[in-house]
Design an enzyme around this catalytic site. Structure first.
Site, PDB file in Angstrom:
ATOM      1  NE  ARG A 122      -3.627  -7.012   2.866  1.00  0.00           N
ATOM      2  CZ  ARG A 122      -4.258  -6.084   2.164  1.00  0.00           C
ATOM      3  NH1 ARG A 122      -5.403  -5.588   2.586  1.00  0.00           N
ATOM      4  NH2 ARG A 122      -3.744  -5.636   1.029  1.00  0.00           N
ATOM      5  CG  HIS A 147      -9.325  -9.545  -1.891  1.00  0.00           C
ATOM      6  ND1 HIS A 147     -10.094  -9.056  -0.840  1.00  0.00           N
ATOM      7  CD2 HIS A 147      -8.796  -8.444  -2.512  1.00  0.00           C
ATOM      8  CE1 HIS A 147     -10.035  -7.730  -0.852  1.00  0.00           C
ATOM      9  NE2 HIS A 147      -9.254  -7.335  -1.829  1.00  0.00           N
ATOM     10  CG  HIS A 221     -12.288  -5.436  -5.056  1.00  0.00           C
ATOM     11  ND1 HIS A 221     -11.654  -4.352  -5.619  1.00  0.00           N
ATOM     12  CD2 HIS A 221     -11.562  -5.755  -3.971  1.00  0.00           C
ATOM     13  CE1 HIS A 221     -10.588  -4.059  -4.904  1.00  0.00           C
ATOM     14  NE2 HIS A 221     -10.508  -4.888  -3.891  1.00  0.00           N
ATOM     15  CG  ASP A 292      -5.982  -0.871   1.425  1.00  0.00           C
ATOM     16  OD1 ASP A 292      -7.101  -1.402   1.600  1.00  0.00           O
ATOM     17  OD2 ASP A 292      -5.049  -1.413   0.804  1.00  0.00           O
ATOM     18  CD  GLU A 357     -12.646  -3.737  -1.119  1.00  0.00           C
ATOM     19  OE1 GLU A 357     -12.200  -4.852  -0.810  1.00  0.00           O
ATOM     20  OE2 GLU A 357     -11.918  -2.729  -1.247  1.00  0.00           O
TER      21      GLU A 357
HETATM   22  C1  GLA Z   1      -8.434  -4.368  -1.201  1.00  0.00           C
HETATM   23  C2  GLA Z   1      -7.266  -4.368  -0.306  1.00  0.00           C
HETATM   24  C3  GLA Z   1      -6.173  -3.605  -0.955  1.00  0.00           C
HETATM   25  C4  GLA Z   1      -5.850  -4.163  -2.301  1.00  0.00           C
HETATM   26  C5  GLA Z   1      -7.061  -4.169  -3.145  1.00  0.00           C
HETATM   27  C6  GLA Z   1      -6.825  -4.845  -4.461  1.00  0.00           C
HETATM   28  O1  GLA Z   1      -9.145  -3.225  -1.158  1.00  0.00           O
HETATM   29  O2  GLA Z   1      -7.536  -3.897   0.974  1.00  0.00           O
HETATM   30  O3  GLA Z   1      -5.057  -3.618  -0.135  1.00  0.00           O
HETATM   31  O4  GLA Z   1      -5.363  -5.460  -2.164  1.00  0.00           O
HETATM   32  O5  GLA Z   1      -8.099  -4.830  -2.504  1.00  0.00           O
HETATM   33  O6  GLA Z   1      -5.720  -4.340  -5.138  1.00  0.00           O
END
Ligand code: GLA
Length: 392
Positions: A122, A147, A221, A292, A357
């Site tokens: 983000r 993304h 991803h 996350d 990632e």
């Molecule tokens: C990343 C983001 C998550 C989500 C996934 C896709 O890992 O950090 O919040 O958006 O991608 O669903």
């Protein structure tokens, strides 16, 4: 008489045992020699809604590991690796045909296996200032940019090129992102190369150059599930080689703090089952709906170093991730909700996949003190991530 038949019987059984174990040895040593087993094949994988052909590259090594990767989004659609008994199984989420990858709003594919860019994760409020100029990006995650925007690199058709090396096979994907695409300055020429070798490693090399100052943060991803999506990933054991994370606000934008993992659910320095703390009573866990977050890797310099290890106890499958990147986003598949049915009719329910990632920290364009994501004309963006597959 009876005795002699018995003796013959024993001899026959022993012969069969000897022959079959010899066969086992042959199988092992022949594949270990890597005799002619390495291969790369190209085939058709349907057409995009606007009629452009998509290709599928199938890479195999001498041990039977097989990666299938498509030119749409540069997405890894399947990856077969052995379990502890040698049985090959597909360990990533995805689809066997193109339709679900091209559905609008990621309805059929929440970034399954794809290349993410121009900026992975983000950027707060979809804006940043570079050399005194403010840029406005597409916002596609509430008020934030995620993304690469509405049509990020995951939705682009890449040019594929098969490369057969002496020790490995590879496919190189190229794409040029136009000046101001999704709001980013500069024509960005990108190449992403996937390489499979006989050390059972899938390596990803990222490269990019620009004709104007811009920002760049590329990643892959893939969603991993070492049971082949038979169940969720909560019993997978994870180690993350990191002492710190970058805590976020409720919109998952880093607050700027770098926080120690000590005594928190984010401590994965020793292997831990993902399920252990995924629902912990913790503000950060609540913001993410689970894990996350971005972990700041323990490392000096930009050399390839161990970032994470995932192990699945029932199959014995293990993956190690090495990267030149300073950080890794661990996402525990919190948004998966059973709405997508993938390969072999498997329903991808809550936490049926996990993502690791490798990346620079989210929102770095707005954090001048963090490792920079700025790329200038004359410079070459270069990062590498290696996925090594083992069993135990
Ligand atoms: C990343 C983001 C998550 C989500 C996934 C896709 O890992 O950090 O919040 O958006 O991608 O669903």
């Amino acid at each position: 008489m009876v005795r002699s038949w018995m003796t013959r019987g024993v001899a026959l059984v022993s012969l069969v045992v000897i022959l079959s174990s010899c066969n086992e040895v042959c199988k092992k040593s022949c594949s270990a020699k890597g005799k002619d087993g390495m291969d790369i094949k190209k085939s058709a994988f349907g057409k995009t809604p606007d009629g452009k052909p998509v290709d599928l590259y199938t890479l195999t090594n001498s041990h039977g590991l097989e990666a299938r990767i498509i030119t749409y989004g540069g997405a890894v659609i399947s990856l077969k690796v052995p379990d502890r008994t040698g049985k090959l199984g597909d360990i990533i989420l995805g689809h066997n045909s193109l339709e679900r990858y091209v559905e609008p709003n990621h309805a059929g594919s929440p970034y399954f296996g794809c290349i993410v860019g121009r900026y992975g994760n983000r950027i707060g409020k979809g804006t940043f200032t570079l050399d005194g100029k403010t840029y406005t990006l597409a916002t596609n995650d509430g008020h934030n940019h995620l993304h690469g925007g509405k049509a990020g690199f995951d939705q682009k058709l890449w040019k594929g090129e098969a490369i057969k090396g002496k020790e490995d096979v590879a496919v190189k994907f190229s794409y040029t992102s136009k000046d101001m695409e999704e709001g980013y300055p500069g024509n960005l020429k990108v190449a992403v190369t996937y390489t499979l070798n006989d050390k059972d490693e899938l390596r990803i090399d990222y490269e990019a150059t620009t004709d104007k100052p811009t920002v760049c943060n590329l990643t892959n991803h893939s969603y991993w599930n070492f049971t082949g999506a038979e169940r969720d990933i909560l019993d997978h054991e994870l180690m993350i080689n990191a002492d710190q994370t970058t805590p976020v606000d409720s919109g998952l934008i880093p607050t700027g703090e770098i926080r120690s993992v000590d005594g928190t659910p984010f401590d994965f320095r020793k292997p831990k089952k993902i399920g252990q703390d995924v629902t912990a009573d913790d503000e950060q866990i609540k913001f993410g709906g689970g894990f996350d977050h971005n972990w700041v890797l323990r490392k000096r310099g930009n050399d390839l170093s161990l970032a994470a290890r995932v192990a699945e106890p029932t199959t014995g499958r293990v993956m190690e991730i090495y990267t030149t990147e300073p950080a890794i986003q661990f996402y525990s598949g919190n948004f998966l909700d059973g709405k997508v049915t993938g390969k072999d009719g498997k329903v991808y329910k809550h936490r049926y996949g996990l993502c690791l990632e490798t990346q620079h920290y989210p929102d770095s364009p707005n954090r001048p003190n963090w490792p920079t994501t700025v790329l200038r004309p004359g410079q070459t963006y270069k990062t590498t991530t290696v996925h090594k597959f083992l069993t135990r």
